[in-house]
Write a protein that holds these residues in place. Structure first.
Motif, PDB file in Angstrom:
ATOM      1  N   PHE B  89       0.657  -1.415  -0.113  1.00  0.00           N
ATOM      2  CA  PHE B  89      -0.117   0.026   0.039  1.00  0.00           C
ATOM      3  C   PHE B  89       0.786   1.353  -0.090  1.00  0.00           C
ATOM      4  O   PHE B  89       0.083   2.422  -0.689  1.00  0.00           O
ATOM      5  CB  PHE B  89      -0.945   0.024   1.077  1.00  0.00           C
ATOM      6  CG  PHE B  89      -2.100  -0.772   1.051  1.00  0.00           C
ATOM      7  CD1 PHE B  89      -2.711  -1.120  -0.215  1.00  0.00           C
ATOM      8  CD2 PHE B  89      -2.686  -1.628   2.079  1.00  0.00           C
ATOM      9  CE1 PHE B  89      -3.849  -2.121  -0.321  1.00  0.00           C
ATOM     10  CE2 PHE B  89      -3.662  -2.466   1.829  1.00  0.00           C
ATOM     11  CZ  PHE B  89      -4.211  -2.755   0.754  1.00  0.00           C
ATOM     12  N   GLY B  90       2.111   1.190   0.570  1.00  0.00           N
ATOM     13  CA  GLY B  90       2.806   2.393   0.726  1.00  0.00           C
ATOM     14  C   GLY B  90       4.045   2.118   1.565  1.00  0.00           C
ATOM     15  O   GLY B  90       4.249   1.285   2.280  1.00  0.00           O
ATOM     16  N   LEU B  91       4.943   2.896   1.333  1.00  0.00           N
ATOM     17  CA  LEU B  91       6.172   2.881   2.122  1.00  0.00           C
ATOM     18  C   LEU B  91       6.131   3.672   3.179  1.00  0.00           C
ATOM     19  O   LEU B  91       7.036   4.003   4.155  1.00  0.00           O
ATOM     20  CB  LEU B  91       7.388   3.389   1.342  1.00  0.00           C
ATOM     21  CG  LEU B  91       7.740   2.187   0.076  1.00  0.00           C
ATOM     22  CD1 LEU B  91       8.909   2.803  -0.726  1.00  0.00           C
ATOM     23  CD2 LEU B  91       8.356   0.997   0.661  1.00  0.00           C
ATOM     24  N   SER B  92       5.135   4.425   3.620  1.00  0.00           N
ATOM     25  CA  SER B  92       4.959   5.553   4.624  1.00  0.00           C
ATOM     26  C   SER B  92       5.271   4.637   5.981  1.00  0.00           C
ATOM     27  O   SER B  92       5.848   5.036   6.844  1.00  0.00           O
ATOM     28  CB  SER B  92       3.618   6.340   4.503  1.00  0.00           C
ATOM     29  OG  SER B  92       2.614   5.488   4.285  1.00  0.00           O
ATOM     30  N   SER B  97       8.658   0.044   5.035  1.00  0.00           N
ATOM     31  CA  SER B  97       9.909   0.419   4.374  1.00  0.00           C
ATOM     32  C   SER B  97      11.307  -0.348   4.675  1.00  0.00           C
ATOM     33  O   SER B  97      12.057  -0.922   3.835  1.00  0.00           O
ATOM     34  CB  SER B  97      10.142   2.036   4.462  1.00  0.00           C
ATOM     35  OG  SER B  97      10.200   2.552   5.649  1.00  0.00           O
ATOM     36  N   VAL B 100      10.900  -3.728   3.129  1.00  0.00           N
ATOM     37  CA  VAL B 100      11.068  -3.799   1.485  1.00  0.00           C
ATOM     38  C   VAL B 100      12.625  -3.368   1.339  1.00  0.00           C
ATOM     39  O   VAL B 100      13.106  -4.123   0.573  1.00  0.00           O
ATOM     40  CB  VAL B 100      10.277  -2.498   0.863  1.00  0.00           C
ATOM     41  CG1 VAL B 100      10.836  -2.425  -0.396  1.00  0.00           C
ATOM     42  CG2 VAL B 100       8.757  -2.668   1.049  1.00  0.00           C
ATOM     43  N   GLU B 101      13.114  -2.726   2.207  1.00  0.00           N
ATOM     44  CA  GLU B 101      14.560  -2.586   1.971  1.00  0.00           C
ATOM     45  C   GLU B 101      15.419  -4.036   2.219  1.00  0.00           C
ATOM     46  O   GLU B 101      16.378  -4.495   1.361  1.00  0.00           O
ATOM     47  CB  GLU B 101      15.236  -1.576   3.135  1.00  0.00           C
ATOM     48  CG  GLU B 101      16.682  -1.428   3.052  1.00  0.00           C
ATOM     49  CD  GLU B 101      17.181  -0.341   3.863  1.00  0.00           C
ATOM     50  OE1 GLU B 101      16.369   0.152   4.833  1.00  0.00           O
ATOM     51  OE2 GLU B 101      18.298   0.116   3.593  1.00  0.00           O
ATOM     52  N   ALA B 104      14.765  -6.190  -0.717  1.00  0.00           N
ATOM     53  CA  ALA B 104      15.673  -5.724  -1.908  1.00  0.00           C
ATOM     54  C   ALA B 104      16.885  -6.031  -1.660  1.00  0.00           C
ATOM     55  O   ALA B 104      17.535  -6.499  -2.588  1.00  0.00           O
ATOM     56  CB  ALA B 104      15.469  -4.178  -2.011  1.00  0.00           C
ATOM     57  N   ILE B 114      14.034  -6.335  -7.517  1.00  0.00           N
ATOM     58  CA  ILE B 114      12.345  -6.507  -6.995  1.00  0.00           C
ATOM     59  C   ILE B 114      12.025  -5.156  -7.620  1.00  0.00           C
ATOM     60  O   ILE B 114      12.455  -3.953  -8.063  1.00  0.00           O
ATOM     61  CB  ILE B 114      12.469  -6.212  -5.514  1.00  0.00           C
ATOM     62  CG1 ILE B 114      12.853  -4.682  -5.308  1.00  0.00           C
ATOM     63  CG2 ILE B 114      13.475  -7.271  -4.901  1.00  0.00           C
ATOM     64  CD1 ILE B 114      12.074  -4.548  -3.826  1.00  0.00           C
ATOM     65  N   THR B 115      10.577  -5.564  -7.939  1.00  0.00           N
ATOM     66  CA  THR B 115       9.828  -4.221  -8.714  1.00  0.00           C
ATOM     67  C   THR B 115       8.636  -3.818  -7.755  1.00  0.00           C
ATOM     68  O   THR B 115       8.196  -4.819  -7.140  1.00  0.00           O
ATOM     69  CB  THR B 115       9.281  -4.916  -9.866  1.00  0.00           C
ATOM     70  OG1 THR B 115      10.404  -5.205 -10.994  1.00  0.00           O
ATOM     71  CG2 THR B 115       8.212  -4.018 -10.319  1.00  0.00           C
ATOM     72  N   LEU B 116       8.593  -2.830  -7.521  1.00  0.00           N
ATOM     73  CA  LEU B 116       7.467  -2.291  -6.608  1.00  0.00           C
ATOM     74  C   LEU B 116       6.404  -2.179  -7.201  1.00  0.00           C
ATOM     75  O   LEU B 116       6.164  -1.490  -8.248  1.00  0.00           O
ATOM     76  CB  LEU B 116       8.114  -0.764  -5.959  1.00  0.00           C
ATOM     77  CG  LEU B 116       8.307  -0.929  -4.486  1.00  0.00           C
ATOM     78  CD1 LEU B 116       9.084  -2.069  -3.903  1.00  0.00           C
ATOM     79  CD2 LEU B 116       9.058   0.577  -4.007  1.00  0.00           C
ATOM     80  N   PRO B 118       2.931  -0.370  -6.302  1.00  0.00           N
ATOM     81  CA  PRO B 118       2.294   0.279  -5.161  1.00  0.00           C
ATOM     82  C   PRO B 118       0.644   0.151  -5.456  1.00  0.00           C
ATOM     83  O   PRO B 118       0.323   0.243  -6.602  1.00  0.00           O
ATOM     84  CB  PRO B 118       2.681   1.616  -5.165  1.00  0.00           C
ATOM     85  CG  PRO B 118       3.178   1.695  -6.803  1.00  0.00           C
ATOM     86  CD  PRO B 118       3.616   0.574  -7.251  1.00  0.00           C
ATOM     87  N   ARG B 133      -2.597  -6.586 -13.012  1.00  0.00           N
ATOM     88  CA  ARG B 133      -1.109  -6.078 -13.695  1.00  0.00           C
ATOM     89  C   ARG B 133      -0.227  -6.983 -13.307  1.00  0.00           C
ATOM     90  O   ARG B 133       0.750  -7.133 -14.324  1.00  0.00           O
ATOM     91  CB  ARG B 133      -1.036  -4.602 -13.069  1.00  0.00           C
ATOM     92  CG  ARG B 133      -1.459  -3.445 -14.245  1.00  0.00           C
ATOM     93  CD  ARG B 133      -1.205  -2.183 -13.428  1.00  0.00           C
ATOM     94  NE  ARG B 133      -1.663  -2.149 -12.136  1.00  0.00           N
ATOM     95  CZ  ARG B 133      -1.209  -1.163 -11.130  1.00  0.00           C
ATOM     96  NH1 ARG B 133       0.000  -0.755 -11.195  1.00  0.00           N
ATOM     97  NH2 ARG B 133      -1.769  -1.236  -9.935  1.00  0.00           N
ATOM     98  N   LEU B 137       3.266  -8.598 -15.333  1.00  0.00           N
ATOM     99  CA  LEU B 137       4.569  -8.051 -15.095  1.00  0.00           C
ATOM    100  C   LEU B 137       5.710  -9.116 -15.276  1.00  0.00           C
ATOM    101  O   LEU B 137       5.462 -10.189 -15.138  1.00  0.00           O
ATOM    102  CB  LEU B 137       4.612  -7.519 -13.813  1.00  0.00           C
ATOM    103  CG  LEU B 137       4.012  -5.854 -13.332  1.00  0.00           C
ATOM    104  CD1 LEU B 137       3.708  -5.651 -11.960  1.00  0.00           C
ATOM    105  CD2 LEU B 137       5.054  -5.171 -14.084  1.00  0.00           C
TER     106      LEU B 137
END
Lengths: 353, 353
Positions: B89-92, B97, B100-101, B104, B114-116, B118, B133, B137
């Motif tokens: 949904f987001g990296l906020s 985050s 995800v880091e 990655a 890695i492909t993000l 959002p 989608r 991908l």
DNA sequence: GACGCTGATGTTTACGTAAACATTCTCGGG
DNA sequence: CCCGAGAATGTTTACGTAAACATCAGCGTC
């Protein structure tokens, strides 16, 4: 809710060894629909010149087989990947993760996916490796969220025609740069403190290697010099709250220090804690300003006056600039500055007399 | 030394419109080196059976032309992309985050990019779109960092053979799950407060839709019930410091409230601010525990006792689990729990008598 | 000294897609 | 009633790579 019939998938047992065909190709769809694969292609791409009944047959075959276009083949055909690479050191900094999020969102809206290319430590070797790998990656362009001046030598390995946009760094006129207007933000912060009546402003800078840190520090120095104020010795942290805490302890011991401009909010948080522990009241005795306006800044004790950065806008402009390059529209090196704005909360006030 | 004829590069002017050929292919290298493209391929992949002199010629030609393998062609050939998609949904959120880091970094070490992907708002439609989608991908598998129960219906659009790993959510036995041991972390937090002598513990939960929030809340309730303590009414926030502040104001008014367990650190920060504003001392009058152990938690006022989550480990295990699926190694649905640990700082103490 | 083996290298082919070109069919006009 | 235009659809080809197979030279063996 729509009831969806499960597709009759080739069971693994259809093929000896259980190696069922992984992907459904246009040829498979074409066979089932009784048309040529070119017609399937036309339907897939919405090209004109397919009669309605044929289109429906093809669509039915597609959904029956669960057809998905193969993006590798598409990329090979078109010579484009519809993908943007983002090279960065890490997402741990709030600025980075918000910028990346904005890049991802905006890129998605433009039909591009983004690929993250993390670089371990900011060493020449690592960056060089990332750049080399980048050449082989399925990307049409790259956004660099790293300190580019670290890689003067690495630059030679960049594929000559590569599309590059640099964020928050110095590209030495080699690539377009999108950046927050760091200098202006720092100026606003320092002027705000001087306007409140402080004689001068201490600065807690980021690490020496950082371009952002340097620009914030030099803007701080410039404002003080222009105003004819004394320039206190620079304190340095590493962006972390802990380093801010340690610097805060040092500054708390200096009774002449009544105003501190920290180069980011996390260090400001550490400063607030140090001042609190040393019994120096904020903002009555000491005013503190941060930089970034992280989501939590309004909840610090006291709520932090800070410089707001529009990371979302930075991300958007990066993507726009990169897509402009990719689409062969005119772009030169040069810096696109995103405005900052001072958010005044409760950590700043006029000095006590 | 072999004399190499300088490559007859197509100058831009060779083709009207200046559209020079973008990529150098194996055929170009082969032509320059005077070998077949297959030999170039062998050199590029380090296959055996190429004599040293030939290899050197080919390498020279490669570097002269600046050859880079075309990953689209490679993917098409191999049927693999060496890429992992991450739907979020987001990296906020800090947890996202950092996860995800870690994903990655670990994926990069395994040779995967890695492909993000959002997803705007957490609506059924948006998630469905992302899943659709995703099928197109260029990814070999997907890591879902979203509330999967939002998409029971969407599940049908997942390509049947898709490789999926779910983080921090409920996969309903459809996919492997990697998760922080939320329940255990919450139990540690609540028991710590009870052990300090608090009669009971208030809980500030995350939003109702969140699976993490539910698990933390139910573990809180369970510990209290097992200990035979009264279960105060649940407060709810939305993970933000602001929502924590508002809840904190409500709780500050209740003199019987001496211990608060917030479902994340940001809300705990807001609670600390509210308590401070209402003049309730932490930890003397009220103890506060958070969840996450964000980088700044040690710099809050006072430094926050909180449950540490090992996001890096979560990321690593996600990638491992996904690669195991991709490589056809045995994996079943089931949850892989990453341990949490209580970090005791200065926001908790025995209640005043 | 012809035979076959081995190692180095070349040729063909397939991966999935879509542009370019080819073919068929329909329908209106002369 | 035939011709040609144009619409619908099919066929060929190329994108860059690498596996599979083919070729060829050299060399040791009997």
């Amino acid at each position: 809710m729509i009831k969806i019939e499960p597709p009759r998938l080739r069971a693994s047992s259809d093929v000896p060894g259980g190696r069922r065909k992984q992907r459904v190709s246009m040829a498979d769809v074409a066979r089932l629909a009784g048309v040529s694969s070119q017609t399937v292609s036309r339907v897939a791409n919405g090209s004109p010149g397919v009669v309605e009944t044929t289109r429906e047959q093809v669509l039915a075959a597609m959904s029956e087989l669960g057809y998905r276009p193969n993006s590798a083949a598409r990329s090979l055909r078109y010579g484009r990947f519809n993908t943007i690479g983002v090279i960065l050191f890490g997402l741990s900094s709030i600025g980075n993760s918000r910028t990346v999020e904005a890049i991802a969102t905006h890129a998605a809206a433009e039909g591009y996916a983004i690929t993250l290319i993390p670089v371990g430590a900011p060493t020449q070797d690592n960056v060089l490796g990332a750049f080399t790998r980048m050449g082989e990656l399925a990307v049409d362009g790259v956004i660099l969220i790293i300190e580019v001046h670290l890689l003067d030598a690495a630059a030679v390995t960049l594929p000559p025609g590569a599309h590059v946009v640099v964020v928050d760094s110095d590209a030495g006129d080699r690539y377009p740069v999108v950046d927050t207007d760091q200098a202006d933000g720092a100026r606003q912060a320092v002027r705000h403190l001087l306007d409140l009546g402080h004689r001068t402003v201490w600065h807690l800078a980021g690490p020496a290697g950082s371009f952002s840190a340097e620009r914030r520090a030099s803007a701080w120095r410039q404002v003080l010099e222009e105003a004819g104020r004394p320039v206190p010795a620079l304190e340095r942290g590493d962006w972390s709250a802990d380093s801010g805490y340690r610097a805060g302890l040092r500054l708390a011991g200096d009774p002449s220090c009544t105003a501190i401009f920290a180069a980011n909010d996390q260090m400001a948080l550490g400063v607030l804690r140090a001042l609190h522990e040393r019994g120096r009241r904020v903002p009555a005795e000491v005013s503190v300003v941060g930089f970034d306006d992280v989501a939590d800044a309004g909840s610090y004790l006291p709520p932090l006056t800070t410089v707001h950065q529009d990371f979302a806008e930075v991300g958007r402009r990066c993507v726009d600039a990169l897509l402009r390059q990719i689409h062969d529209e005119p772009t030169g090196p040069g810096t696109d500055l995103v405005a900052t704005r001072l958010v005044i909360r409760a950590s700043t006030a006029a000095p006590e007399v």
